[in-house]
Design a protein around this motif. Sequence first.
Motif, short mmCIF file in Angstrom:
data_model
loop_
_atom_site.label_atom_id
_atom_site.label_comp_id
_atom_site.label_asym_id
_atom_site.label_seq_id
_atom_site.Cartn_x
_atom_site.Cartn_y
_atom_site.Cartn_z
N GLY A 130 43.18 46.46 41.88
CA GLY A 130 43.31 45.02 41.71
C GLY A 130 42.64 44.54 40.45
O GLY A 130 41.99 45.30 39.72
N LYS A 150 37.29 36.30 42.98
CA LYS A 150 38.52 36.57 43.71
C LYS A 150 39.14 37.82 43.12
O LYS A 150 38.94 38.13 41.94
CB LYS A 150 39.48 35.38 43.62
N PHE A 184 42.79 39.85 42.81
CA PHE A 184 44.24 39.87 43.00
C PHE A 184 44.70 41.32 43.14
O PHE A 184 44.26 42.19 42.36
CB PHE A 184 44.95 39.28 41.77
N ASP A 185 45.57 41.59 44.11
CA ASP A 185 46.19 42.92 44.09
C ASP A 185 47.14 42.96 42.90
O ASP A 185 47.38 41.95 42.23
CB ASP A 185 46.90 43.23 45.41
N THR A 215 50.24 40.36 42.68
CA THR A 215 49.91 38.97 42.39
C THR A 215 49.10 38.84 41.11
O THR A 215 49.09 37.78 40.49
CB THR A 215 49.15 38.34 43.57
N ALA A 216 48.42 39.90 40.68
CA ALA A 216 47.69 39.86 39.42
C ALA A 216 48.65 39.60 38.26
O ALA A 216 48.40 38.77 37.39
CB ALA A 216 46.94 41.18 39.20
N ASN A 259 49.81 36.19 37.87
CA ASN A 259 48.78 35.30 37.34
C ASN A 259 48.33 35.67 35.93
O ASN A 259 47.30 35.20 35.45
CB ASN A 259 47.58 35.29 38.29
N ALA A 302 44.31 34.65 45.70
CA ALA A 302 44.00 36.08 45.61
C ALA A 302 44.87 36.93 46.54
O ALA A 302 45.34 37.99 46.16
CB ALA A 302 42.53 36.32 45.91
N LYS A 303 45.07 36.48 47.79
CA LYS A 303 45.86 37.27 48.75
C LYS A 303 46.94 36.37 49.35
O LYS A 303 46.90 36.02 50.53
CB LYS A 303 44.94 37.81 49.85
#
Length: 450
Positions: free
Chosen positions: A336, A346, A348-349, A352-353, A356, A421-422
């Motif tokens: 992550g 936070k 992010f996996d 989702t990283a 972002n 984050a999730k």
Amino acid sequence: MFPMRPFAIGLSAALAVAILVPAAVISAPKEEKGKPAAIDAKARETGMKEAPAIIQASGAGCTVSDARFIGEDKKAGAKYYEVACNEGMGFAAIAKKDAAPQVYPCLESSQPGPDGKVGGLACLLPGNANSGAGLAPYVKKGGVNCDIENTRAIGSGAKNSYFEVACKGGSGYIVQTVSPMNINGEVAVNSCLLYEEGGNVSCKLTNRQTQLNVVDTLNGAAGVNCAIKDKRYILSTKSDNYFEVACQDGKGYVYQQTAATGAFARAIPCAQAGFVGGGCTMTDAVAAQTEQAGFYSKLATKAGFPCDVEKYGMLPTNDPKKEIVELKCKNSDVGGIAVFTATDGKVFDCVTAELNGYRCSFTKKDNQYARLTKDLVGFNKTSCTVSDARIIGATDSEGFVEVACSDGLPGWVLGYPLGVAKPAAKEFLSCVQAKGIGGGCKLPTNKTKS
């Protein structure tokens, strides 16, 4: 960073031209003891009449304020002039019939040769008495604050002119600008520390140890309580300079300095500085990194992302109060991107990283497919096992991921809220419905007919 050696050969030739003007053609001003050499009125009259057109034809950035005719070599078909300019830096000029004029900045043409003597194109006009001051507008345009103490011409090539400036306080720079000099052309001002001492293109007006004194100033501003044991320059970017310090207590830091102002930007512990030129070399960075990995494990777990950090990598950020770190967890295929501040964090996996604005490099892309397959199940799409995925676009609040299915049937587009984050997938679209998002689906099994 720069092609130094080939360039230096061209400079030597350029400087030689100014020195090899035949002495017989020079109309030397008469000297009186204790007074500047008097400029012959006739030479000045001829210069003011002929030189402005020559300077204009050369392309040099100069509005002629004074000029003198130096002499003529009839055999070579060449006339020689000196001009002073409203812009500051004056020039020596060579005019030949049916050839483009050659011009040399006074700082270059007046520089003594190996024998210590100046050549025939030395500038003598009162307006050129301090030719080094003519570099001040170029240094300023290059974005550097420098109270100029000394200057030196390195030379001019076909496209560029190069100079050295020494500043009060010990710092020094190489100034690169267009040839002929013109303040409207491109200017680059680079720290002397970029150049190897003793090279054909290097700084001679300051020494490296003096240039490194800036580290003591940065150390005072860093507030990390480091008694400096050793220090070194690492590298420069367009906007920043980086230095390493080793402390008496065994710790070490990389100091980031804003190049334009010379101001302290931030202190990066050696454990986090691997992204800067290979990181620290004067301290035990491995031990520091091991300790830091344990620290990140605690922070990630606190942020709701349990991870025994095996490896980490710092991502650049312009916010000194924020750390952005990629994490690789032991015995896990899932990593992550963590964003830590002094008060929270936070993680992010890697799916989702990227939505972002961050991209994982430690974690393989296909390790994210299981998470996407699970998200499809949440929309009752249990027949699709994700076999490929790509980010296709985002709005201010939502990012979209296209997925392909292993059975070869058309895939889908999942929408996720940004900044979370999730996040759970909040939107589910077919590729037909997603045509207007980032150009629509493009994975081979998902392409739709227009």
